[in-house]
Design a protein around this motif. Structure first.
Motif, PDB file in Angstrom:
ATOM      1  N   TYR A 379     -19.021 102.860  52.283  1.00 41.83           N
ATOM      2  CA  TYR A 379     -19.294 104.113  51.584  1.00 41.83           C
ATOM      3  C   TYR A 379     -19.079 105.334  52.477  1.00 41.83           C
ATOM      4  O   TYR A 379     -18.665 106.382  51.991  1.00 41.83           O
ATOM      5  CB  TYR A 379     -20.729 104.113  51.044  1.00 41.83           C
ATOM      6  CG  TYR A 379     -21.019 102.953  50.119  1.00 41.83           C
ATOM      7  CD1 TYR A 379     -20.419 102.860  48.863  1.00 41.83           C
ATOM      8  CD2 TYR A 379     -21.871 101.927  50.521  1.00 41.83           C
ATOM      9  CE1 TYR A 379     -20.666 101.782  48.029  1.00 41.83           C
ATOM     10  CE2 TYR A 379     -22.125 100.850  49.685  1.00 41.83           C
ATOM     11  CZ  TYR A 379     -21.521 100.774  48.445  1.00 41.83           C
ATOM     12  OH  TYR A 379     -21.763  99.699  47.617  1.00 41.83           O
ATOM     13  N   ASN A 380     -19.381 105.171  53.757  1.00 41.67           N
ATOM     14  CA  ASN A 380     -19.236 106.288  54.695  1.00 41.67           C
ATOM     15  C   ASN A 380     -18.732 105.727  56.024  1.00 41.67           C
ATOM     16  O   ASN A 380     -19.418 104.924  56.670  1.00 41.67           O
ATOM     17  CB  ASN A 380     -20.580 107.003  54.882  1.00 41.67           C
ATOM     18  CG  ASN A 380     -20.474 108.187  55.828  1.00 41.67           C
ATOM     19  OD1 ASN A 380     -20.313 108.019  57.027  1.00 41.67           O
ATOM     20  ND2 ASN A 380     -20.562 109.388  55.276  1.00 41.67           N
ATOM     21  N   ALA A 381     -17.546 106.149  56.434  1.00 40.21           N
ATOM     22  CA  ALA A 381     -16.916 105.555  57.620  1.00 40.21           C
ATOM     23  C   ALA A 381     -17.710 105.833  58.896  1.00 40.21           C
ATOM     24  O   ALA A 381     -17.789 104.976  59.786  1.00 40.21           O
ATOM     25  CB  ALA A 381     -15.489 106.082  57.775  1.00 40.21           C
ATOM     26  N   ILE A 385     -19.254 102.853  61.264  1.00 36.21           N
ATOM     27  CA  ILE A 385     -18.883 102.702  62.675  1.00 36.21           C
ATOM     28  C   ILE A 385     -20.118 102.569  63.549  1.00 36.21           C
ATOM     29  O   ILE A 385     -20.195 101.689  64.418  1.00 36.21           O
ATOM     30  CB  ILE A 385     -18.012 103.896  63.126  1.00 36.21           C
ATOM     31  CG1 ILE A 385     -16.610 103.781  62.514  1.00 36.21           C
ATOM     32  CG2 ILE A 385     -17.926 103.976  64.649  1.00 36.21           C
ATOM     33  CD1 ILE A 385     -15.770 105.025  62.655  1.00 36.21           C
ATOM     34  N   VAL A 386     -21.122 103.395  63.318  1.00 35.81           N
ATOM     35  CA  VAL A 386     -22.300 103.412  64.186  1.00 35.81           C
ATOM     36  C   VAL A 386     -23.216 102.221  63.919  1.00 35.81           C
ATOM     37  O   VAL A 386     -23.738 101.613  64.856  1.00 35.81           O
ATOM     38  CB  VAL A 386     -23.064 104.740  64.027  1.00 35.81           C
ATOM     39  CG1 VAL A 386     -24.392 104.711  64.800  1.00 35.81           C
ATOM     40  CG2 VAL A 386     -22.198 105.899  64.509  1.00 35.81           C
ATOM     41  N   TYR A 387     -23.405 101.854  62.659  1.00 38.47           N
ATOM     42  CA  TYR A 387     -24.416 100.857  62.323  1.00 38.47           C
ATOM     43  C   TYR A 387     -23.890  99.455  62.043  1.00 38.47           C
ATOM     44  O   TYR A 387     -24.662  98.495  62.084  1.00 38.47           O
ATOM     45  CB  TYR A 387     -25.245 101.332  61.127  1.00 38.47           C
ATOM     46  CG  TYR A 387     -26.064 102.564  61.403  1.00 38.47           C
ATOM     47  CD1 TYR A 387     -26.981 102.588  62.443  1.00 38.47           C
ATOM     48  CD2 TYR A 387     -25.923 103.710  60.630  1.00 38.47           C
ATOM     49  CE1 TYR A 387     -27.736 103.724  62.711  1.00 38.47           C
ATOM     50  CE2 TYR A 387     -26.671 104.849  60.878  1.00 38.47           C
ATOM     51  CZ  TYR A 387     -27.581 104.853  61.929  1.00 38.47           C
ATOM     52  OH  TYR A 387     -28.324 105.974  62.190  1.00 38.47           O
ATOM     53  N   SER A 388     -22.589  99.304  61.789  1.00 36.32           N
ATOM     54  CA  SER A 388     -22.089  97.988  61.363  1.00 36.32           C
ATOM     55  C   SER A 388     -20.980  97.414  62.235  1.00 36.32           C
ATOM     56  O   SER A 388     -20.795  96.198  62.252  1.00 36.32           O
ATOM     57  CB  SER A 388     -21.580  98.061  59.913  1.00 36.32           C
ATOM     58  OG  SER A 388     -22.619  98.429  59.035  1.00 36.32           O
ATOM     59  N   THR A 389     -20.235  98.250  62.911  1.00 38.98           N
ATOM     60  CA  THR A 389     -19.105  97.718  63.678  1.00 38.98           C
ATOM     61  C   THR A 389     -19.537  97.312  65.084  1.00 38.98           C
ATOM     62  O   THR A 389     -20.610  97.666  65.561  1.00 38.98           O
ATOM     63  CB  THR A 389     -17.965  98.742  63.801  1.00 38.98           C
ATOM     64  OG1 THR A 389     -18.449  99.895  64.478  1.00 38.98           O
ATOM     65  CG2 THR A 389     -17.425  99.130  62.449  1.00 38.98           C
ATOM     66  N   SER A 390     -18.655  96.579  65.742  1.00 41.56           N
ATOM     67  CA  SER A 390     -18.838  96.243  67.149  1.00 41.56           C
ATOM     68  C   SER A 390     -17.536  96.557  67.877  1.00 41.56           C
ATOM     69  O   SER A 390     -16.519  96.870  67.254  1.00 41.56           O
ATOM     70  CB  SER A 390     -19.181  94.760  67.306  1.00 41.56           C
ATOM     71  OG  SER A 390     -18.032  93.962  67.099  1.00 41.56           O
ATOM     72  N   ARG A 391     -17.549  96.418  69.198  1.00 43.84           N
ATOM     73  CA  ARG A 391     -16.339  96.706  69.965  1.00 43.84           C
ATOM     74  C   ARG A 391     -15.198  95.759  69.610  1.00 43.84           C
ATOM     75  O   ARG A 391     -14.040  96.062  69.865  1.00 43.84           O
ATOM     76  CB  ARG A 391     -16.632  96.655  71.458  1.00 43.84           C
ATOM     77  CG  ARG A 391     -17.218  95.343  71.953  1.00 43.84           C
ATOM     78  CD  ARG A 391     -17.495  95.413  73.434  1.00 43.84           C
ATOM     79  NE  ARG A 391     -18.321  94.318  73.902  1.00 43.84           N
ATOM     80  CZ  ARG A 391     -18.650  94.132  75.174  1.00 43.84           C
ATOM     81  NH1 ARG A 391     -18.199  94.949  76.101  1.00 43.84           N
ATOM     82  NH2 ARG A 391     -19.419  93.143  75.534  1.00 43.84           N
ATOM     83  N   HIS A 392     -15.520  94.612  69.025  1.00 43.51           N
ATOM     84  CA  HIS A 392     -14.478  93.660  68.649  1.00 43.51           C
ATOM     85  C   HIS A 392     -13.643  94.148  67.458  1.00 43.51           C
ATOM     86  O   HIS A 392     -12.597  93.563  67.161  1.00 43.51           O
ATOM     87  CB  HIS A 392     -15.107  92.303  68.344  1.00 43.51           C
ATOM     88  CG  HIS A 392     -15.951  91.790  69.474  1.00 43.51           C
ATOM     89  ND1 HIS A 392     -15.419  91.459  70.704  1.00 43.51           N
ATOM     90  CD2 HIS A 392     -17.292  91.591  69.584  1.00 43.51           C
ATOM     91  CE1 HIS A 392     -16.387  91.070  71.515  1.00 43.51           C
ATOM     92  NE2 HIS A 392     -17.526  91.145  70.865  1.00 43.51           N
TER      93      HIS A 392
END
Length: 437
Positions: A379-381, A385-392
């Motif tokens: 819903y919001n990039a 990025i901050v709460y769901s992604t990882s460096r992978h």
């Protein structure tokens, strides 16, 4: 118009303006800088690129700025975990350093850290360690931007015999590197408890004369702050706390200290994961931001973190700030991303060069693939990025327009050769601590 590179992305998050997300835009790179950002259709009509990247599932953000590191110490990762700071330093890290730290150690540890950082989207780091000339050389060789600290400490080490030689060697290195486009050389006095007044007065004077930042651990632990005069008070009296000053950690702050620090125009580098791991205390980040202080983000060394992962650091910074402030709105996602990019550039004095995806700035770019199952629905990039992604999820990285990570493959480092060197260091370093003293 002929240009070097055109990157077509699903989202571009420029950081400036704050919280803006551009959809289906292109970023134009020419001669190492960002020439333009515009809708993809217009880009195709206006530019002919020698290289074109189509990243239809990706967000482009500025390359992350790791504003506090000890990169060579990555070779100490995991060697003395779960200990308080002074026990960790005095009984483990310092004995290991006395025995093993030399040019080869710093070279290989720096390479290991650079590989890890580039793979995680970091395009600039601010370092404090011995043999800074080796760190700078490796950064230049591998194409990453670096602020390489001119270390100062009262006692002798493998690099210098005392304050006079630290200063002499540091100033010579500054002169040697001052025309290198990827390198800056701030002063880096270690901490109030390891550097006496006279070297600090000299650094204060030279920093003003040479227009260099000062990078220093300050108010790292409760024990440091509770022993006699408060370190910040002493540093104010010595004239160090100016807009050129970068204070790392800054736990145990009073309201009056925050107010006075804000009035000085100095900067804070928050290292939440290292502070948590060493039980050093909490930086009141939201109070500092509300006071108008520029707060950047750093990992600290991998020996006390234990990684150099700025995406992980962002998430921890946002979550910890909410708990400390007892306010779910504290350090929102956009603020955390700004701390890891533009705020870091401002702290290091290079925000005219990097820190945001802005026309005329260096093409320091991180591409994050948001198509994975763990980032759906989206819903919001910025929040994702901050709460769901990882460096992978980082797939590509450019520094000054150079493609340093391409489809998750490093272009300036040989990973297999690096792993062999690291294995050799592991064999040496795992000797019992008792053998070192």
């Amino acid at each position: 118009m002929q240009v070097d590179t055109l990157i077509n992305a699903r989202w571009i998050i420029p950081i400036e303006p704050h919280e803006i997300i551009l959809e289906h835009h292109s970023l134009v790179i020419h001669e190492g800088n960002i020439l333009d950002i515009l809708p993809q259709q217009q880009a195709q009509e206006k530019y002919q690129a020698a290289q074109q990247e189509d990243l239809s599932n990706h967000a482009l953000v500025p390359g992350f700025i790791n504003a506090h590191t000890h990169v060579a110490m990555t070779l100490f990762r995991g060697i003395a975990d779960d200990l308080p700071l002074m026990d960790w330093l005095e009984n483990h890290i310092w004995p290991l350093e006395r025995k093993w730290v030399n040019e080869a150690f710093v070279r290989d540890g720096t390479d290991l850290a650079i590989a890890e950082m580039l793979c995680g989207g970091t395009t600039c780091f601010n370092d404090m360690y011995f043999f800074p000339e080796i760190t700078a050389h490796q950064a230049i060789q591998h194409g990453i931007r670096a602020n390489v600290g001119l270390i100062m400490i009262d006692f002798p080490t493998a690099w210098a015999s005392g304050p006079e030689q630290y200063m002499e060697k540091g100033l010579a290195l500054h002169e040697k590197l001052r025309h290198q486009p990827l390198i800056r050389t701030p002063f880096a006095p270690h901490a109030p408890y390891t550097v006496s007044d006279e070297p600090l007065r000299q650094i204060s004077s030279l920093a003003d004369e040479l227009n260099l930042p000062i990078h220093m651990h300050v108010h790292e632990t409760h024990s440091e702050v509770s022993q006699g005069e408060r370190p910040l008070k002493r540093l104010h009296e010595l004239g160090l706390i100016t807009p050129a000053f970068i204070a790392v950690h800054m736990t145990q702050l009073t309201h009056s200290e925050i107010t006075k620090f804000a009035q000085s125009g100095a900067h804070i580098v928050h290292c939440p994961e290292s502070n948590l791991k060493l039980a050093s205390g909490f930086c009141p980040v939201q109070k500092c931001l509300d006071a108008g202080i520029n707060v950047a983000l750093g990992t600290d060394g991998a020996a006390s973190n234990n990684d150099l992962d700025m995406l992980g650091e962002m998430r921890t910074a946002a979550l910890l700030a909410k708990g400390v402030a007892q306010d779910a709105s504290a350090v929102n996602a956009a603020t955390a991303l700004r701390m890891a990019t533009l705020n870091g550039a401002k702290a290091l004095g290079i925000d005219d060069i990097t820190g945001s995806l802005t026309r005329g700035k260096a093409a320091d770019i991180c591409a994050i693939d948001l198509s994975a199952i763990e980032t759906q629905p989206l819903y919001n990039a910025i929040s994702q990025i901050v709460y769901s992604t990882s460096r992978h999820h980082v797939s590509d990285v450019w520094v000054a327009g150079k493609h340093c990570l391409k489809n998750k493959q490093l272009t300036t480092l040989n990973i297999q050769d690096l792993k062999k060197k690291v294995a050799q260091w592991q064999h040496k370093l795992q000797s019992p601590i008792s053998e070192l003293t």
